[in-house]
Design an enzyme around this catalytic site. Structure first.
Site, short mmCIF file in Angstrom:
data_model
loop_
_atom_site.label_atom_id
_atom_site.label_comp_id
_atom_site.label_asym_id
_atom_site.label_seq_id
_atom_site.Cartn_x
_atom_site.Cartn_y
_atom_site.Cartn_z
N GLY A 1 18.13 -15.51 56.66
CA GLY A 1 16.68 -15.75 56.63
C GLY A 1 16.31 -16.98 57.44
O GLY A 1 15.50 -17.80 57.02
N ALA A 2 16.92 -17.09 58.64
CA ALA A 2 16.75 -18.33 59.41
C ALA A 2 15.58 -18.28 60.39
O ALA A 2 15.35 -19.25 61.11
CB ALA A 2 18.05 -18.66 60.15
N SER A 3 14.85 -17.18 60.42
CA SER A 3 13.82 -17.07 61.46
C SER A 3 12.61 -17.96 61.19
O SER A 3 11.80 -18.20 62.06
CB SER A 3 13.38 -15.61 61.60
N ASP B 1 18.96 -6.03 56.80
CA ASP B 1 18.30 -6.15 55.50
C ASP B 1 19.38 -6.56 54.52
O ASP B 1 20.34 -5.82 54.29
CB ASP B 1 17.68 -4.80 55.11
N ASN C 1 20.19 -18.25 52.26
CA ASN C 1 18.82 -18.77 52.15
C ASN C 1 17.77 -17.68 52.01
O ASN C 1 16.73 -17.92 51.39
CB ASN C 1 18.53 -19.63 53.39
N SER D 1 16.44 -22.22 43.17
CA SER D 1 15.05 -22.68 43.01
C SER D 1 14.89 -23.41 41.69
O SER D 1 15.59 -23.10 40.70
CB SER D 1 14.09 -21.49 43.03
N TYR E 1 11.98 -13.43 39.79
CA TYR E 1 12.43 -14.49 40.70
C TYR E 1 13.32 -15.50 39.95
O TYR E 1 14.39 -15.88 40.44
CB TYR E 1 11.19 -15.18 41.28
N ALA F 1 15.06 -15.02 37.26
CA ALA F 1 16.34 -14.39 36.92
C ALA F 1 17.26 -14.35 38.14
O ALA F 1 18.46 -14.62 38.04
CB ALA F 1 16.10 -12.98 36.38
N ILE G 1 8.07 -26.37 48.15
CA ILE G 1 8.26 -26.72 49.57
C ILE G 1 7.21 -25.99 50.41
O ILE G 1 6.96 -24.79 50.21
CB ILE G 1 9.68 -26.31 50.04
#
Ligand code: NAP
Length: 253
Positions: free
Chosen positions: A12-14, A71, A97, A148, A161, A163, A194
């Site tokens: 998820g680095a984009s 995905d 991430n 998180s 989220y 869980a 954030i």
């Protein structure tokens, strides 16, 4: 430079936190694999302009940047794309991430909202970790899972989220024990609030209420998380494994 000679895979680095981690790691000498979201049935998504723009910035810094799209919730795709990647790259760092939210009150939560969040945030991180475990073990690597504060304290409307992120913390501690003898350290970061696309949609009122419970009275920046990830992946943290580092302005202690 703290990560000279390392190669980091960042999911998820984009954009958002993942992008900040990629840039920080490259600045500190690492080559970077930029993972971006690509859907099997949507080939248009296989050429993500954000990921390409980020790769160009990293190359300008004198590092090597690779692109890898899948995905994260699709096990077959994860395995196939990472198998291809491993013919060109031997990763020494993995940052899990990629993540999503699909908020709803528990009473109204649809099965697909529950399932998708668990599949992306928790199961997907496990598929990627499993696929990269051997090369990481070969080189004495390092894994950082982006959990998180919600996984630690819970939140109304975020049972799915919370869980998924609490699960990620449990996974972190188990893998830290399992991989320690192979000199692979596994840690988690638990970010607070954030400023990214994930949080920008929040109504002003909710934002204000949140500020009341953050002792430092400001939101965090993606770079705050990137700096924590840099520390955990560097030799400065050589004796730290199984830890959950809170980066939340004091929101949860
Ligand atoms: P973001 O800006 O929404 O970025 C999320 C990233 O995950 C994007 O690159 C996205 O790709 C990718 N992604 C989403 N679904 C995917 C899938 N199925 N397969 C592969 N990649 C997928 O979010 P962020 O705020 O930077 O969050 C990054 C991480 O930090 C997440 O795990 C999040 O839960 C965690 N976190 C964030 C906060 C916060 O306040 N922002 C707080 C605590 C924890 P696309 O760009 O293609 O959608």
């Amino acid at each position: 430079m703290l990560l000279q000679g390392k190669t980091a895979v960042i999911t998820g680095a984009s954009r958002g936190i993942g992008e900040a981690i990629a840039l920080t790691f490259a600045r500190e000498g690492a080559d970077v694999v930029i993972h971006y979201y690509a859907h099997k049935s949507d080939p248009e998504k296989n050429l993500r302009s954000e990921a390409e723009a980020l790769a160009a910035r990293i190359r300008e810094m004198g590092r090597t940047a690779y692109l890898c799209g899948f995905d994260i919730a699709d096990r077959e795709m994860v395995d196939a794309e990472l198998k291809k990647l491993l013919t060109a790259v031997t990763p020494t760092i993995l940052v899990n991430n990629a993540g999503i939210t699909a908020d709803n009150l528990a009473l109204r939560m649809k099965p697909e909202e529950w399932e998708r969040v668990i599949a992306v945030n928790l199961t997907g991180a496990f598929w990627v970790t499993q696929a990269l475990m051997r090369p990481l073990m070969k080189n004495g690597g390092c894994i950082v899972n982006i959990a998180s504060v919600i996984g630690q304290m819970g939140n109304i409307g975020q049972a799915n989220y919370a869980a998924s992120k609490a699960g990620l913390i449990g996974m972190t501690k188990s893998l830290a024990r399992e991989l320690a003898s192979k000199k692979v350290r596994v840690n988690a970061i638990a970010p607070g609030f954030i400023e990214t696309a994930m949080t920008q949609a929040m109504p002003e009122e909710a934002r204000k209420a949140l500020m009341d419970i953050i002792p430092l009275k400001e939101t965090g920046k993606p770079e705050d998380i990137a700096n924590a990830a840099l520390f955990l992946c560097s030799d400065m943290a050589r004796y730290i494994t199984g830890e959950v580092l809170k980066v939340n302005g004091g929101m949860y202690m």
